[in-house]
Design a protein around this motif. Sequence first.
Motif, mmCIF file in Angstrom:
data_model
loop_
_atom_site.group_PDB
_atom_site.id
_atom_site.type_symbol
_atom_site.label_atom_id
_atom_site.label_comp_id
_atom_site.label_asym_id
_atom_site.label_seq_id
_atom_site.Cartn_x
_atom_site.Cartn_y
_atom_site.Cartn_z
ATOM 1 N N TRP A 140 0.775 -1.161 -0.024
ATOM 2 C CA TRP A 140 0.168 -0.130 -0.193
ATOM 3 C C TRP A 140 0.706 1.224 0.000
ATOM 4 C CZ3 TRP A 140 0.230 3.171 3.940
ATOM 5 C CH2 TRP A 140 0.815 3.026 5.310
ATOM 6 N N LEU B 10 -3.669 -2.165 2.379
ATOM 7 C CA LEU B 10 -3.750 -1.574 3.633
ATOM 8 C C LEU B 10 -4.668 -2.224 4.453
ATOM 9 C CD1 LEU B 10 -3.169 0.906 5.386
ATOM 10 C CD2 LEU B 10 -5.126 2.223 4.518
ATOM 11 N N PRO B 11 -6.072 -2.682 4.233
ATOM 12 C CA PRO B 11 -6.639 -3.408 5.140
ATOM 13 C C PRO B 11 -6.212 -4.730 5.432
ATOM 14 C CG PRO B 11 -8.354 -2.571 3.495
ATOM 15 C CD PRO B 11 -6.879 -2.283 3.076
ATOM 16 N N THR C 31 -2.894 -5.427 5.503
ATOM 17 C CA THR C 31 -1.873 -5.248 6.414
ATOM 18 C C THR C 31 -2.286 -4.853 7.965
ATOM 19 O OG1 THR C 31 -0.534 -4.108 4.628
ATOM 20 C CG2 THR C 31 -0.016 -3.501 6.980
ATOM 21 N N LEU C 32 -3.538 -4.083 7.943
ATOM 22 C CA LEU C 32 -3.937 -4.097 9.490
ATOM 23 C C LEU C 32 -4.602 -5.046 9.933
ATOM 24 C CD1 LEU C 32 -5.832 -0.714 8.677
ATOM 25 C CD2 LEU C 32 -3.719 -0.893 9.948
ATOM 26 N N PHE D 183 -1.534 -7.230 11.268
ATOM 27 C CA PHE D 183 -0.978 -6.663 12.488
ATOM 28 C C PHE D 183 -1.888 -6.839 13.572
ATOM 29 C CE2 PHE D 183 -0.812 -2.902 15.096
ATOM 30 C CZ PHE D 183 0.652 -3.075 15.500
ATOM 31 N N LEU D 184 -3.251 -6.725 13.577
ATOM 32 C CA LEU D 184 -4.184 -7.021 14.809
ATOM 33 C C LEU D 184 -4.079 -8.483 15.026
ATOM 34 C CD1 LEU D 184 -7.081 -4.660 13.714
ATOM 35 C CD2 LEU D 184 -5.494 -4.287 15.488
#
Length: 110
Positions: A23, A51-52, A54-55, A58-59
């Motif tokens: 992203w 981006l989603p 990656t988030l 990460f979460l």
Amino acid sequence: MTYRTAIKLNENIVGLLCYLGFWLTGVLFLLIENNNKFVQFHALQSFLTFLPLTLFIFLVAWVPFVGWLLAEFVGFGVLLIMLILAFQAYRGSKFRLPFVGNIAYNYIYK
């Protein structure tokens, strides 16, 4: 037929570069490229896809053991998606992912 872009490279190469940095390069080429819709499409699709993801990775990675394993598998899937999208952009295709690809296409081309 290939067209030049703002950074003086062929649009197929810049389309490929939109995906290689996930992203981050999507955002970079959205800011740099103002005239080439092919590059803008691939940059926006890269941003909306990675981006989603990656988030999410990460979460999920914060969950011990199961989350780590799930994050690894999702990460390999994301890498595979990135390679497929980069190859399709290099070929000059406007390959669209089912949901975000349609959003990016409609935003850029209409």
